[in-house]
Design a protein around this motif. Structure first.
Motif, PDB file in Angstrom:
ATOM      1  N   TYR A  53       1.091  -1.079   0.023  1.00 21.77           N
ATOM      2  CA  TYR A  53       0.018   0.029   0.005  1.00 21.77           C
ATOM      3  C   TYR A  53       1.081   1.274   0.033  1.00 21.77           C
ATOM      4  O   TYR A  53       1.680   1.286   0.927  1.00 21.77           O
ATOM      5  N   SER A  54       0.839   1.934  -0.950  1.00 24.69           N
ATOM      6  CA  SER A  54       1.604   3.080  -1.255  1.00 24.69           C
ATOM      7  C   SER A  54       0.924   4.293  -1.536  1.00 24.69           C
ATOM      8  O   SER A  54       0.128   4.545  -2.467  1.00 24.69           O
ATOM      9  N   ILE A  55       1.109   5.303  -0.602  1.00 23.18           N
ATOM     10  CA  ILE A  55       0.210   6.787  -0.671  1.00 23.18           C
ATOM     11  C   ILE A  55       1.295   7.877  -0.358  1.00 23.18           C
ATOM     12  O   ILE A  55       2.250   7.765  -0.009  1.00 23.18           O
ATOM     13  N   SER A  56       0.557   9.046  -0.767  1.00 20.71           N
ATOM     14  CA  SER A  56       1.205  10.338  -0.181  1.00 20.71           C
ATOM     15  C   SER A  56       2.389  10.557  -0.726  1.00 20.71           C
ATOM     16  O   SER A  56       3.655  10.863   0.130  1.00 20.71           O
ATOM     17  N   ASN A  57       2.733  10.689  -2.152  1.00 16.52           N
ATOM     18  CA  ASN A  57       3.900  10.955  -2.744  1.00 16.52           C
ATOM     19  C   ASN A  57       4.988  10.121  -2.403  1.00 16.52           C
ATOM     20  O   ASN A  57       6.220  10.370  -2.299  1.00 16.52           O
ATOM     21  N   SER A  58       4.850   8.965  -2.078  1.00 17.45           N
ATOM     22  CA  SER A  58       5.849   7.852  -1.949  1.00 17.45           C
ATOM     23  C   SER A  58       6.601   7.551  -3.112  1.00 17.45           C
ATOM     24  O   SER A  58       5.734   7.539  -4.363  1.00 17.45           O
ATOM     25  N   THR A  59       7.814   7.030  -3.437  1.00 20.96           N
ATOM     26  CA  THR A  59       8.420   6.656  -4.488  1.00 20.96           C
ATOM     27  C   THR A  59       8.984   5.384  -4.142  1.00 20.96           C
ATOM     28  O   THR A  59      10.464   5.016  -4.295  1.00 20.96           O
ATOM     29  N   PRO A  60       8.421   4.277  -3.889  1.00 16.22           N
ATOM     30  CA  PRO A  60       9.324   2.749  -3.541  1.00 16.22           C
ATOM     31  C   PRO A  60       9.628   2.200  -4.702  1.00 16.22           C
ATOM     32  O   PRO A  60       9.210   2.692  -5.719  1.00 16.22           O
ATOM     33  N   THR A  61      10.743   1.225  -4.641  1.00 15.14           N
ATOM     34  CA  THR A  61      11.208   0.578  -5.695  1.00 15.14           C
ATOM     35  C   THR A  61      10.994  -0.832  -5.291  1.00 15.14           C
ATOM     36  O   THR A  61      11.473  -1.059  -4.173  1.00 15.14           O
ATOM     37  N   LEU A  62      10.501  -1.653  -6.033  1.00 22.84           N
ATOM     38  CA  LEU A  62      10.438  -3.296  -5.911  1.00 22.84           C
ATOM     39  C   LEU A  62      11.269  -3.636  -6.923  1.00 22.84           C
ATOM     40  O   LEU A  62      10.937  -3.645  -8.055  1.00 22.84           O
ATOM     41  N   GLU A  63      12.354  -4.622  -6.341  1.00 25.75           N
ATOM     42  CA  GLU A  63      13.346  -5.135  -7.257  1.00 25.75           C
ATOM     43  C   GLU A  63      13.501  -6.661  -7.138  1.00 25.75           C
ATOM     44  O   GLU A  63      13.618  -7.121  -5.819  1.00 25.75           O
ATOM     45  N   ASN A  64      13.053  -7.696  -8.203  1.00 25.32           N
ATOM     46  CA  ASN A  64      13.176  -9.083  -7.921  1.00 25.32           C
ATOM     47  C   ASN A  64      12.273  -9.580  -6.568  1.00 25.32           C
ATOM     48  O   ASN A  64      12.733 -10.072  -6.061  1.00 25.32           O
ATOM     49  N   CYS A  65      11.111  -9.032  -6.766  1.00 28.21           N
ATOM     50  CA  CYS A  65       9.795  -9.343  -5.758  1.00 28.21           C
ATOM     51  C   CYS A  65       8.955 -10.082  -6.039  1.00 28.21           C
ATOM     52  O   CYS A  65       8.589 -10.042  -7.482  1.00 28.21           O
ATOM     53  N   THR A  66       8.186 -10.974  -5.448  1.00 28.89           N
ATOM     54  CA  THR A  66       7.094 -11.741  -5.549  1.00 28.89           C
ATOM     55  C   THR A  66       5.783 -11.153  -4.839  1.00 28.89           C
ATOM     56  O   THR A  66       5.935 -11.356  -3.537  1.00 28.89           O
ATOM     57  N   ILE A  67       4.858 -10.488  -5.420  1.00 28.61           N
ATOM     58  CA  ILE A  67       3.634 -10.280  -4.716  1.00 28.61           C
ATOM     59  C   ILE A  67       2.672 -11.293  -4.888  1.00 28.61           C
ATOM     60  O   ILE A  67       1.996 -11.121  -6.173  1.00 28.61           O
ATOM     61  N   SER A  68       2.335 -12.144  -4.091  1.00 32.23           N
ATOM     62  CA  SER A  68       1.494 -13.150  -4.405  1.00 32.23           C
ATOM     63  C   SER A  68       0.567 -13.592  -3.363  1.00 32.23           C
ATOM     64  O   SER A  68       0.681 -13.583  -2.146  1.00 32.23           O
ATOM     65  N   ASN A  69      -0.998 -13.952  -3.895  1.00 30.63           N
ATOM     66  CA  ASN A  69      -1.931 -14.662  -3.175  1.00 30.63           C
ATOM     67  C   ASN A  69      -2.223 -13.867  -1.858  1.00 30.63           C
ATOM     68  O   ASN A  69      -2.503 -14.154  -0.805  1.00 30.63           O
TER      69      ASN A  69
END
Length: 601
Positions: free
Chosen positions: A298-314
């Motif tokens: 959950y990313s809000i309010s002018n955030s700038t996250p980076t996801l690298e080589n991740c699995t988001i599942s189920n």
């Protein structure tokens, strides 16, 4: 003024003055360390001038070897005494100073324009103290500092973060000086965070850590020893598993964990607000947002996250974005998999990823997705794989959007209201929508438009209109795309073009073949649509420049590369065509550009 011109003028003026004053002296006098005495020369009626020996012939005299004579200088003598080394013609006031420990230009300074530069072999901006040159300008590959302690490894330098790896990463002379060990020194990860100073590294050994974690605004690297397979953060249903909410920046890193059993009204797995963390090599799975959005991230309010080589599942959510929810933020996703995420509530969007715009913050969202896979996600309304609205800027490259489903429109991707969509070299396959657009739904993008290049859009299905691509109220550009084997119950098996008004909709170098629908197997265009198709292979025909109506001869019904006999080879146009294909092969190969997403080898 040039020194030689100056000396000439000075000599001329002295002669005039001497003549006008009637200066006379002894013709044979000599002074100092005269090596040759008076020789030759015209006494000129008694005029006596001091001349200096120029043994090296460079036009400059030795101040310690002189004689007097008339107005004609003796051979080997000059009027000036500016030479500082009369045995070397390359050393004189008019010489260029070089970096050799010698005062070439006789100004009393040695190597005054020179500096010492240090080799930067690994290109990290820090130089090797044991490899230097002195020069008047910086050579390529050299820097002015000598602070690198390992010039063959760009990750080791004074600007690096110290890791717990038995290496002095930051060249401060200390090894692993900022490391904190879990569970050897701290029983829990949160205990280590609480005790840590900024820029510390927390190393976590194998095991399951039943806790929730708050980074508390600290710049930390939290890294597992052996990766996500054997290192788990289990929230145990006690709340959001991981929180970044106090301005954490890109140097704050979470690396190598399975994050599971986070449960909250919203933001089950990871909550990011006003922060920019880097999340690497993590598995974010089986988290839930029980009554809100963002089951996984959950990313809000002018955030700038980076996801690298991740699995988001189920992961699950009652509302939007079961996998990832992005509101007024910019997210970068690279080399990742978003799969099997499901929305449990009725009439909510974005099973895999949801992009939105919070009008109170005034910031649209941005998504950059590269080398990733969005598969087998589901939602009850629009956008089974991806949902984007309200001026989102979405760029997707070299990615696979497949086997997603939705209860309404856009089984693979749904965009609405001012979204700018750019997709390059993507596969959109076997997605399904209960209503319109099994593959891609583009609505009210207006002039921001959708740009699909080198995309293969195949085997998508809809329960109403359009198996492949549906667009209305939008500028759309399809270039070198293959749209095949899609199906719809009613209209437009491959493409449905609805009310376009003044917005341009163009199809160039595309293949539209093997699609089925009640009406308009390949393309259905309403009378108020604006659709231009050129240099494309359209089943059933489309009268315009360069179009053909021939079986493209794909390798198979599941492999949409062209065979040797394909009529689509060399029959496209170079105008606006990309210079590679979906596989990264160069275009053109042969006599011209091919139609479709594949350039035949």
């Amino acid at each position: 003024m040039n020194k030689k011109l100056y000396l000439f003028i000075r000599t001329f003026v002295l002669l005039i003055i001497a003549g006008s004053l009637g200066i006379y002296g002894c013709n044979s006098s000599s002074g100092g360390n005269d090596s040759g005495g008076s020789s030759g020369g015209d006494s000129g009626g008694g005029v006596e001038i001091t001349y200096y020996q120029d043994a090296d012939g460079d036009g400059y005299g030795d101040p310690n070897s002189f004689t007097t004579a008339g107005t004609d200088a003796p051979d080997g003598y000059v009027i000036n005494n500016d030479d500082c080394n009369d045995n070397d013609a390359e050393i004189n006031p008019d010489a260029v100073e070089t970096c050799d420990g010698i005062d070439e230009d006789c100004d009393g300074q040695i190597d005054e324009p020179c500096s010492t530069y240090y080799n930067d072999a690994d290109g990290d901006g820090y130089g090797d103290p044991n490899d230097s040159v002195t020069d008047s300008s910086r050579p390529d590959g050299y820097v002015t500092n000598d602070s690198d302690c390992d010039d063959i490894d760009a990750s080791i330098n004074p600007g690096a973060t110290e890791l717990c790896d038995n290496i002095d990463n930051n060249c401060d002379g200390l090894i692993d000086d900022t490391c904190m060990l879990v569970p050897e020194e701290y029983l829990t990860i949160q205990a280590a965070i609480d005790a840590a100073a900024s820029s510390a590294s927390i190393v976590v050994n194998d095991g399951t850590y039943t806790e929730t974690i708050d980074f508390k605004g600290k710049t930390l690297i939290i890294k597992s020893v052996n990766g996500a397979d054997v290192t788990t953060i289990d929230a145990g249903g006690a709340g959001t598993a991981i929180i970044f909410s106090q301005g954490e920046g890109v140097a704050t890193v979470l690396d190598g964990f399975t994050i599971t059993n986070g449960s909250s009204a919203f933001a089950g797995g990871i909550y990011i607000s006003g922060a920019s963390p880097t999340i690497k090599n993590c598995v974010i799975t089986n988290n839930s947002a029980s009554s809100g959005s963002g089951g996984g991230v959950y990313s809000i309010s002018n955030s700038t996250p980076t996801l690298e080589n991740c699995t988001i599942s189920n992961n699950t959510s009652a509302e939007h974005g079961a996998g990832i929810y992005v509101d007024s933020s910019t997210i970068t996703i690279t080399g990742s998999t978003i799969s099997g995420n499901t929305i449990t509530g009725d009439w909510y969007d974005g099973g895999g990823i949801y992009f939105a715009y919070s009008y109170s913050s005034g910031a649209p969202s941005t998504g950059v997705i590269t080398d990733s896979s969005i598969t087998n996600n589901a939602c009850s309304d629009d956008g089974g794989g991806i949902f984007a609205s309200d001026d989102t800027i979405l760029t997707i490259t070299n990615s696979d959007i497949s086997n997603n489903s939705c209860g309404s429109d856009g089984g693979g991707i749904f965009t609405d209201w001012g979204v700018s969509l750019t997709m390059t070299s993507c596969t959109i396959d076997s997605n399904s929508a209960s209503d319109d657009a099994g593959g891609v739904f583009i609505n009210h993008s207006h002039e921001n438009g959708a740009f699909l290049t080198n995309c293969t859009i195949t085997n998508n299905t809809s329960g109403d209109d359009t198996g492949g691509v549906y667009f209305e109220h939008s500028a759309v550009y399809l270039t070198n795309c293959t749209i095949a084997n899609n199906s719809a119950i009613w209209y437009g098996g491959g493409i449905y073009a609805d009310w376009s008004g003044s917005y341009a909709c163009t199809v160039i170098n595309c293949i539209v073949w093997g699609n089925t629908a009640y009406e308009g197997d390949g393309i259905y265009a309403t009378s108020d649509s604006s659709l231009t198709i050129t240099y494309s292979d359209i089943e059933g025909g489309w009268t315009a420049t360069g179009n053909i109506n021939s079986d493209p001869l794909f390798v198979s019904g599941t492999d949409f590369h062209l065979t040797d006999a394909s009529p689509c080879i060399d029959t496209g146009t170079s105008s606006g065509a990309p210079y590679d294909d979906i596989d990264g092969d160069a275009r053109p190969i042969g006599a011209g550009f091919d139609m479709g997403s594949d350039e035949h080898m």
